[in-house]
Design an enzyme around this catalytic site. Sequence first.
Site, PDB file in Angstrom:
ATOM      1  N   CYS A 120      -2.557   5.730  -6.426  1.00  0.00           N
ATOM      2  CA  CYS A 120      -3.813   6.022  -7.179  1.00  0.00           C
ATOM      3  C   CYS A 120      -3.412   7.109  -8.016  1.00  0.00           C
ATOM      4  O   CYS A 120      -2.334   7.778  -7.737  1.00  0.00           O
ATOM      5  CB  CYS A 120      -4.761   6.566  -6.340  1.00  0.00           C
ATOM      6  SG  CYS A 120      -6.686   6.660  -7.362  1.00  0.00           S
ATOM      7  N   CYS A 130      -8.916   8.020 -11.726  1.00  0.00           N
ATOM      8  CA  CYS A 130      -8.025   7.159 -10.949  1.00  0.00           C
ATOM      9  C   CYS A 130      -7.100   6.343 -11.708  1.00  0.00           C
ATOM     10  O   CYS A 130      -6.165   5.616 -11.687  1.00  0.00           O
ATOM     11  CB  CYS A 130      -8.624   6.292 -10.036  1.00  0.00           C
ATOM     12  SG  CYS A 130      -9.690   7.459  -9.025  1.00  0.00           S
ATOM     13  N   LYS A 195     -14.487  -0.505  -1.845  1.00  0.00           N
ATOM     14  CA  LYS A 195     -14.412   0.913  -2.097  1.00  0.00           C
ATOM     15  C   LYS A 195     -15.793   1.205  -2.608  1.00  0.00           C
ATOM     16  O   LYS A 195     -15.688   1.174  -4.189  1.00  0.00           O
ATOM     17  CB  LYS A 195     -12.886   1.561  -2.568  1.00  0.00           C
ATOM     18  CG  LYS A 195     -13.121   3.000  -2.707  1.00  0.00           C
ATOM     19  CD  LYS A 195     -11.792   3.622  -2.996  1.00  0.00           C
ATOM     20  CE  LYS A 195     -11.827   5.074  -3.339  1.00  0.00           C
ATOM     21  NZ  LYS A 195     -10.466   5.625  -3.594  1.00  0.00           N
ATOM     22  N   ARG A 205     -11.905  15.615  -1.953  1.00  0.00           N
ATOM     23  CA  ARG A 205     -11.423  15.935  -3.308  1.00  0.00           C
ATOM     24  C   ARG A 205     -11.222  17.398  -3.559  1.00  0.00           C
ATOM     25  O   ARG A 205     -10.473  17.868  -4.217  1.00  0.00           O
ATOM     26  CB  ARG A 205     -12.636  15.330  -4.357  1.00  0.00           C
ATOM     27  CG  ARG A 205     -12.669  14.038  -4.527  1.00  0.00           C
ATOM     28  CD  ARG A 205     -14.004  13.394  -5.460  1.00  0.00           C
ATOM     29  NE  ARG A 205     -14.023  12.045  -5.345  1.00  0.00           N
ATOM     30  CZ  ARG A 205     -14.852  11.435  -5.675  1.00  0.00           C
ATOM     31  NH1 ARG A 205     -15.965  12.039  -6.076  1.00  0.00           N
ATOM     32  NH2 ARG A 205     -15.091  10.140  -5.450  1.00  0.00           N
ATOM     33  N   ARG A 217     -16.910   8.650 -10.702  1.00  0.00           N
ATOM     34  CA  ARG A 217     -16.081   7.410 -10.835  1.00  0.00           C
ATOM     35  C   ARG A 217     -16.889   5.993 -10.695  1.00  0.00           C
ATOM     36  O   ARG A 217     -16.389   5.262 -10.143  1.00  0.00           O
ATOM     37  CB  ARG A 217     -15.378   7.414  -9.366  1.00  0.00           C
ATOM     38  CG  ARG A 217     -14.624   8.585  -9.240  1.00  0.00           C
ATOM     39  CD  ARG A 217     -13.283   8.231  -8.276  1.00  0.00           C
ATOM     40  NE  ARG A 217     -12.637   9.462  -7.730  1.00  0.00           N
ATOM     41  CZ  ARG A 217     -12.011  10.293  -8.605  1.00  0.00           C
ATOM     42  NH1 ARG A 217     -11.776  10.111  -9.792  1.00  0.00           N
ATOM     43  NH2 ARG A 217     -11.489  11.449  -7.836  1.00  0.00           N
ATOM     44  N   GLU A 233     -15.129  -8.507  -4.298  1.00  0.00           N
ATOM     45  CA  GLU A 233     -13.931  -7.785  -4.421  1.00  0.00           C
ATOM     46  C   GLU A 233     -12.937  -8.317  -3.463  1.00  0.00           C
ATOM     47  O   GLU A 233     -11.855  -8.304  -3.506  1.00  0.00           O
ATOM     48  CB  GLU A 233     -14.153  -6.080  -4.162  1.00  0.00           C
ATOM     49  CG  GLU A 233     -14.885  -5.647  -5.238  1.00  0.00           C
ATOM     50  CD  GLU A 233     -13.994  -5.275  -6.338  1.00  0.00           C
ATOM     51  OE1 GLU A 233     -12.733  -5.723  -6.572  1.00  0.00           O
ATOM     52  OE2 GLU A 233     -14.444  -4.558  -7.432  1.00  0.00           O
ATOM     53  N   LYS A 248     -14.231   0.921   2.637  1.00  0.00           N
ATOM     54  CA  LYS A 248     -14.455   2.326   2.714  1.00  0.00           C
ATOM     55  C   LYS A 248     -15.493   2.979   2.009  1.00  0.00           C
ATOM     56  O   LYS A 248     -15.858   2.204   0.707  1.00  0.00           O
ATOM     57  CB  LYS A 248     -13.126   2.783   1.970  1.00  0.00           C
ATOM     58  CG  LYS A 248     -13.025   4.435   1.584  1.00  0.00           C
ATOM     59  CD  LYS A 248     -11.929   4.456   0.554  1.00  0.00           C
ATOM     60  CE  LYS A 248     -11.821   6.020   0.423  1.00  0.00           C
ATOM     61  NZ  LYS A 248     -10.702   6.339  -0.474  1.00  0.00           N
ATOM     62  N   SER A 274     -13.252  11.579   4.709  1.00  0.00           N
ATOM     63  CA  SER A 274     -13.248  12.811   4.909  1.00  0.00           C
ATOM     64  C   SER A 274     -14.715  13.502   5.402  1.00  0.00           C
ATOM     65  O   SER A 274     -14.936  14.157   6.101  1.00  0.00           O
ATOM     66  CB  SER A 274     -12.912  13.411   3.578  1.00  0.00           C
ATOM     67  OG  SER A 274     -13.287  13.424   2.495  1.00  0.00           O
ATOM     68  N   TYR A 313      -9.253  10.821  10.210  1.00  0.00           N
ATOM     69  CA  TYR A 313      -8.639  12.081  10.399  1.00  0.00           C
ATOM     70  C   TYR A 313      -8.911  12.369  11.943  1.00  0.00           C
ATOM     71  O   TYR A 313      -8.370  13.408  12.456  1.00  0.00           O
ATOM     72  CB  TYR A 313      -9.613  13.208   9.473  1.00  0.00           C
ATOM     73  CG  TYR A 313      -9.243  12.835   8.109  1.00  0.00           C
ATOM     74  CD1 TYR A 313      -8.281  13.175   7.524  1.00  0.00           C
ATOM     75  CD2 TYR A 313     -10.567  12.077   7.449  1.00  0.00           C
ATOM     76  CE1 TYR A 313      -8.055  12.748   6.012  1.00  0.00           C
ATOM     77  CE2 TYR A 313     -10.235  11.572   6.271  1.00  0.00           C
ATOM     78  CZ  TYR A 313      -9.123  12.074   5.363  1.00  0.00           C
ATOM     79  OH  TYR A 313      -8.951  11.606   4.022  1.00  0.00           O
TER      80      TYR A 313
HETATM   81  C1  PBG Z   1      -8.212   8.098  -4.216  1.00  0.00           C
HETATM   82  C2  PBG Z   1      -8.757   8.238  -3.001  1.00  0.00           C
HETATM   83  C3  PBG Z   1      -9.789   9.115  -2.748  1.00  0.00           C
HETATM   84  C4  PBG Z   1     -10.049   8.868  -1.174  1.00  0.00           C
HETATM   85  C5  PBG Z   1      -8.902   8.107  -0.605  1.00  0.00           C
HETATM   86  N1  PBG Z   1      -8.120   7.711  -1.908  1.00  0.00           N
HETATM   87  C6  PBG Z   1     -10.788   9.965  -3.087  1.00  0.00           C
HETATM   88  C7  PBG Z   1     -11.540   9.243  -4.335  1.00  0.00           C
HETATM   89  O1  PBG Z   1     -11.652   8.107  -4.372  1.00  0.00           O
HETATM   90  O2  PBG Z   1     -12.327   9.978  -5.070  1.00  0.00           O
HETATM   91  C8  PBG Z   1     -11.093   9.639  -0.213  1.00  0.00           C
HETATM   92  C9  PBG Z   1     -10.546   9.558   1.428  1.00  0.00           C
HETATM   93  C10 PBG Z   1     -11.536  10.546   1.787  1.00  0.00           C
HETATM   94  O3  PBG Z   1     -12.486  10.924   1.426  1.00  0.00           O
HETATM   95  O4  PBG Z   1     -11.040  10.837   3.066  1.00  0.00           O
HETATM   96  N2  PBG Z   1      -7.335   8.664  -4.643  1.00  0.00           N
END
Ligand code: PBG
Length: 328
Positions: A120, A130, A195, A205, A217, A233, A248, A274, A313
């Site tokens: 990304c 992105c 996603k 972030r 986004r 998708e 996700k 996260s 995690y």
């Molecule tokens: C994009 C990406 C994100 C996450 C994984 N790949 C952030 C986003 O789309 O803003 C989020 C993963 C997470 O929250 O643990 N590079």
Amino acid sequence: MKTKEFRLRRLRGRDGLRKLVRETRLSVSSLIFPIFVEEGDNIYNEIKAMPGQFRYSIDNLPRILDRLIAAGIRSIMLFGIPKEKDEVGSQAYSENGIIQEAIRYIKREYPELYIITDVCLSEYTSHGHCGILKGEEVDNDPSVDLIAKSALSHVKAGADMVAPSDMMDHRVGAIREVFDKSGFENIPIMAYSAKYSSSFYGPFREAAGSAPAFGNRKTYQMDYHNRREGLQEGKLDILEGADILMVKPALAYLDLISDFRREFDHPLCAYSVSGEYSMIKAAAAANYMNEKELIAETAVSIFRAGADMLLTYYAIEIAELIKDGIIG
Ligand code: PBG
């Protein structure tokens, strides 16, 4: 037939029996751990919104990699955090970028680990989007070219698999084409297929310094009102050559995990993001609920919905729960 003859409690009577009739099985080999690698030296910084999770410079990677190996975890997902960000995310595809260097280091020092890389531009662009911009719009096709270029640089450095997370249209096909042309026809692609544009990415972030500088986004990540669109998708990613599909976030999207399991034969990964981690951490820190029990129940729910593998995690804690015979 008299329903009185049925006693569902009969199979719940003893711990050993309950374990025998479990419908959902978990194993450590289906866990993937995400790692933030930051450019620089001697970095071991706890992420404020994710207590217990850190950003590591390459020299500090053994701190986490040794723990993973001891826990029996062999798969990792790498995220790079560069020193310099620019409009076009140059560090995402630079031969000596942080992610490329980290891959080389891990391949050399920890050959037993299976390395998946997040592909990304968001961690690498000054504006945090992105892809690259045309005015205030994220411009799909030129972004896809750079995303494919990033993916190629990862596998040249030794990555075992790539996982595009940008949500541009056609990026899986573009990566497949570049790989096939460059002698990497055996490198699999795990597509972040469904996603969603989600508040659950907030702590990530902060960790990656990748919050968009303006806007959000929503023009490329999915609207969380939509379920059938997630399947579209997935279908397109399969047609473009994806080997593994991903849903996700995980917890608020168990319906999608279940749909993907039913509709597609491809292996399915769920990403417990996260915010899912931080939510449990916060609840446990406030003594509202028990952390271990929450980790166990949520992890099982994701596999019960149909995931084959889980990016989380909490991978080390889940591995321990499996080893202790509490789940799995
Ligand atoms: C994009 C990406 C994100 C996450 C994984 N790949 C952030 C986003 O789309 O803003 C989020 C993963 C997470 O929250 O643990 N590079």
